[in-house]
Design a protein around this motif. Sequence first.
Motif, mmCIF file in Angstrom:
data_model
loop_
_atom_site.group_PDB
_atom_site.id
_atom_site.type_symbol
_atom_site.label_atom_id
_atom_site.label_comp_id
_atom_site.label_asym_id
_atom_site.label_seq_id
_atom_site.Cartn_x
_atom_site.Cartn_y
_atom_site.Cartn_z
ATOM 1 N N ARG A 420 0.836 -1.204 0.000
ATOM 2 C CA ARG A 420 0.000 0.000 0.000
ATOM 3 C C ARG A 420 0.874 1.260 0.000
ATOM 4 N NH1 ARG A 420 -2.300 3.809 3.121
ATOM 5 N NH2 ARG A 420 -1.132 3.289 4.991
ATOM 6 N N HIS A 421 1.915 1.232 0.805
ATOM 7 C CA HIS A 421 2.839 2.375 0.839
ATOM 8 C C HIS A 421 3.551 2.525 -0.503
ATOM 9 C CE1 HIS A 421 3.217 1.637 5.461
ATOM 10 N NE2 HIS A 421 2.010 1.950 5.071
ATOM 11 N N TYR A 422 3.904 1.373 -1.053
ATOM 12 C CA TYR A 422 4.615 1.388 -2.332
ATOM 13 C C TYR A 422 3.762 2.057 -3.407
ATOM 14 C CZ TYR A 422 6.934 -0.436 -6.500
ATOM 15 O OH TYR A 422 7.576 -0.558 -7.709
ATOM 16 N N GLU A 423 2.486 1.662 -3.465
ATOM 17 C CA GLU A 423 1.587 2.239 -4.471
ATOM 18 C C GLU A 423 1.413 3.746 -4.242
ATOM 19 O OE1 GLU A 423 0.616 0.852 -7.172
ATOM 20 O OE2 GLU A 423 1.472 -1.083 -6.611
ATOM 21 N N ALA A 424 1.240 4.142 -2.996
ATOM 22 C CA ALA A 424 1.057 5.560 -2.681
ATOM 23 C C ALA A 424 2.311 6.355 -3.052
ATOM 24 C CB ALA A 424 0.725 5.737 -1.202
ATOM 25 N N LEU A 425 3.470 5.774 -2.780
ATOM 26 C CA LEU A 425 4.724 6.456 -3.119
ATOM 27 C C LEU A 425 4.865 6.597 -4.628
ATOM 28 C CD1 LEU A 425 7.178 4.799 -0.551
ATOM 29 C CD2 LEU A 425 6.631 7.239 -0.687
ATOM 30 N N LYS A 426 4.453 5.556 -5.341
ATOM 31 C CA LYS A 426 4.549 5.600 -6.795
ATOM 32 C C LYS A 426 3.667 6.721 -7.351
ATOM 33 C CE LYS A 426 3.612 1.801 -9.078
ATOM 34 N NZ LYS A 426 3.573 0.393 -9.511
ATOM 35 N N SER A 427 2.452 6.832 -6.810
ATOM 36 C CA SER A 427 1.547 7.892 -7.270
ATOM 37 C C SER A 427 2.078 9.268 -6.892
ATOM 38 C CB SER A 427 0.157 7.694 -6.659
ATOM 39 O OG SER A 427 -0.341 6.434 -6.989
ATOM 40 N N ASP A 469 -12.785 6.127 5.221
ATOM 41 C CA ASP A 469 -13.318 4.993 5.961
ATOM 42 C C ASP A 469 -12.962 3.680 5.273
ATOM 43 O OD1 ASP A 469 -14.280 6.807 7.679
ATOM 44 O OD2 ASP A 469 -16.411 6.436 7.299
ATOM 45 N N ASP A 470 -13.006 3.700 3.937
ATOM 46 C CA ASP A 470 -12.692 2.484 3.198
ATOM 47 C C ASP A 470 -11.263 2.042 3.461
ATOM 48 O OD1 ASP A 470 -14.960 1.738 2.005
ATOM 49 O OD2 ASP A 470 -14.615 2.798 0.111
ATOM 50 N N LEU A 471 -10.365 3.028 3.423
ATOM 51 C CA LEU A 471 -8.952 2.726 3.631
ATOM 52 C C LEU A 471 -8.752 2.118 5.021
ATOM 53 C CD1 LEU A 471 -6.003 3.030 2.673
ATOM 54 C CD2 LEU A 471 -5.992 5.286 3.690
ATOM 55 N N LEU A 472 -9.292 2.784 6.028
ATOM 56 C CA LEU A 472 -9.128 2.283 7.398
ATOM 57 C C LEU A 472 -9.770 0.913 7.550
ATOM 58 C CD1 LEU A 472 -9.779 5.472 9.569
ATOM 59 C CD2 LEU A 472 -7.614 4.483 8.823
ATOM 60 N N GLY A 473 -10.965 0.793 6.991
ATOM 61 C CA GLY A 473 -11.675 -0.484 7.091
ATOM 62 C C GLY A 473 -10.860 -1.604 6.473
ATOM 63 N N ASN A 474 -10.313 -1.336 5.296
ATOM 64 C CA ASN A 474 -9.551 -2.382 4.618
ATOM 65 C C ASN A 474 -8.306 -2.774 5.394
ATOM 66 O OD1 ASN A 474 -11.349 -2.533 2.536
ATOM 67 N ND2 ASN A 474 -10.252 -1.071 1.240
ATOM 68 N N ILE A 475 -7.658 -1.801 5.980
ATOM 69 C CA ILE A 475 -6.427 -2.113 6.707
ATOM 70 C C ILE A 475 -6.732 -2.890 7.979
ATOM 71 C CG2 ILE A 475 -4.533 -1.108 8.033
ATOM 72 C CD1 ILE A 475 -4.509 1.159 5.948
ATOM 73 N N PHE A 476 -7.635 -2.363 8.791
ATOM 74 C CA PHE A 476 -7.806 -2.971 10.113
ATOM 75 C C PHE A 476 -8.649 -4.235 10.088
ATOM 76 C CE2 PHE A 476 -6.455 1.324 11.100
ATOM 77 C CZ PHE A 476 -5.434 1.056 11.990
#
Length: 483
Positions: A420-427, A469-476
């Motif tokens: 997830r971090h990798y994708e965010a960094l790429k963007s 909310d989606d992001l948090l939901g998916n992670i946790f």
Amino acid sequence: NCYINHPVYNFIDLQDTIVALATPAGSGAIGIVRLSGTHAISIANEVFSAKNLEEVDSHTIHLGYIRNEQQKIIDQALVSVFKMPHSYTKENVIEVSCHGSRYIQQQLIELFIRKGARIAREGEFTLRAFLNGQMDLSQAEAVADLIAAESESAHQIALSQMRGGFSDEIKNLRDELIHFASLIELELDFGEEDVEFANRNDLKDLVAKILTIIKRLLDSFQLGNAIKHGVNTVLAGRPNAGKSTLLNALLNEERAIVSDIAGTTRDTIEGILNIQGVQYRLIDTAGIREATDQIEAIGVQKTMEQVAKSSILVYVYDRNSLSPIEVQADLQKLDNEKMNIIVVANKTDIYNNQQDDGRPNPFIEDRQLFAITQALEKQYITVHLSAKDKTQIDQLKKQLFELFSSNEINQDNSIVSNSRHYEALKSALESLDAVMHGLEVGISGDFLAMDIRHALNYLGEITGQISTDDLLGNIFSSFCIGK
Ligand code: GDP
């Protein structure tokens, strides 16, 4: 906002007091039942008789009986008290260390529920820790990684990320970028007037600095991902090259079935080789010679699939029976840009002792062929070894390890291991490239501001400064209950 709008967390109240078993389900010497929320201490106090838990200091432990409504003793337990905000979740937290029977754990949890707690959702303790500012998002994710870490290096990466890792660095750079974004947006407010609050050269310097850091982080992902998930390492080569024997030599056990009949290893066999904390998932394949029968064909197709999925290819050949021309042809077939290749010239024991009829190895004697061998050895890392006698196996291990150099693995070095971090960094990189390009061609302020905003969003997603909310939901929701 007390709710998160996500299928797993939908309509749960984050103000509730929650309870869950914090240790693995099943019986052990002790089990820990954890409560978190405003009423955690008062709920525990109702069933605990030795002391008034509401009056004890934070961070103290108390021995006593826990009784149900009928005053029946459920267990003698140790109760740890953490008062808000000095706890993992920053809420009131109680940890009951009870005897590790399933029955006791179940009774305790049910008792706490009857007293007003509700069962925690997946990852809800850590979700609350994040929402209450105990840690940023990447640190929360590192908690899960730390719990799952099975090797020294995976543990180190998770630990470094949990202690702040690169997220502090990102937060600081992001703050600097926000500063520029607001200056540029201020310029836009002045409309017609030709004012420039944001010094373009300073902005350029900052963007260049951030780009360098992001690129370094992106580069570290290959290593980070490998360490976290293990490095898929496929052994390929023609039948009878000695792949199975080599696999056994590497794993030091009789895992694959070794046989003299060509093409008997038809299934992919896995074993895990741990070299200094990095796990290599070894995959044996059924040879790459043109398939002659149906079963072998499946194996061959599998080989190509396995090769495509792996990050290291160990190409094994019998250096006494395969001409360098054929080796070259095989490698051409297997090589693709992303692949790290190590060539193993196997069966050195035979050459060293000369062949049965006393003839020296023809492929080494022939000068033209020898030239091809030399060229190949320039192009590919090559290890000459004997899988049978287990000589130079350590040399192969060393080469495997050096592909993922350990120098980078230490607690001070930021390594990205989360996709997830990798994708965010790429963007973020793409947006910042656009900012840089815009600065070079003197693009107008509003476009510049837009690209900077995009970059800010992507960087903010890593640390959770920007979260949905989606992001948090998916992670946790991928955590277990109790974490
Ligand atoms: P695979 O088909 O590539 O998996 O090859 P195997 O591992 O089944 O080996 C084929 C044959 O070569 C077996 O008889 C092995 O004992 C033999 N062999 C493998 N490695 C060596 C080696 O280093 N030296 C010698 N002399 N024989 C080997």
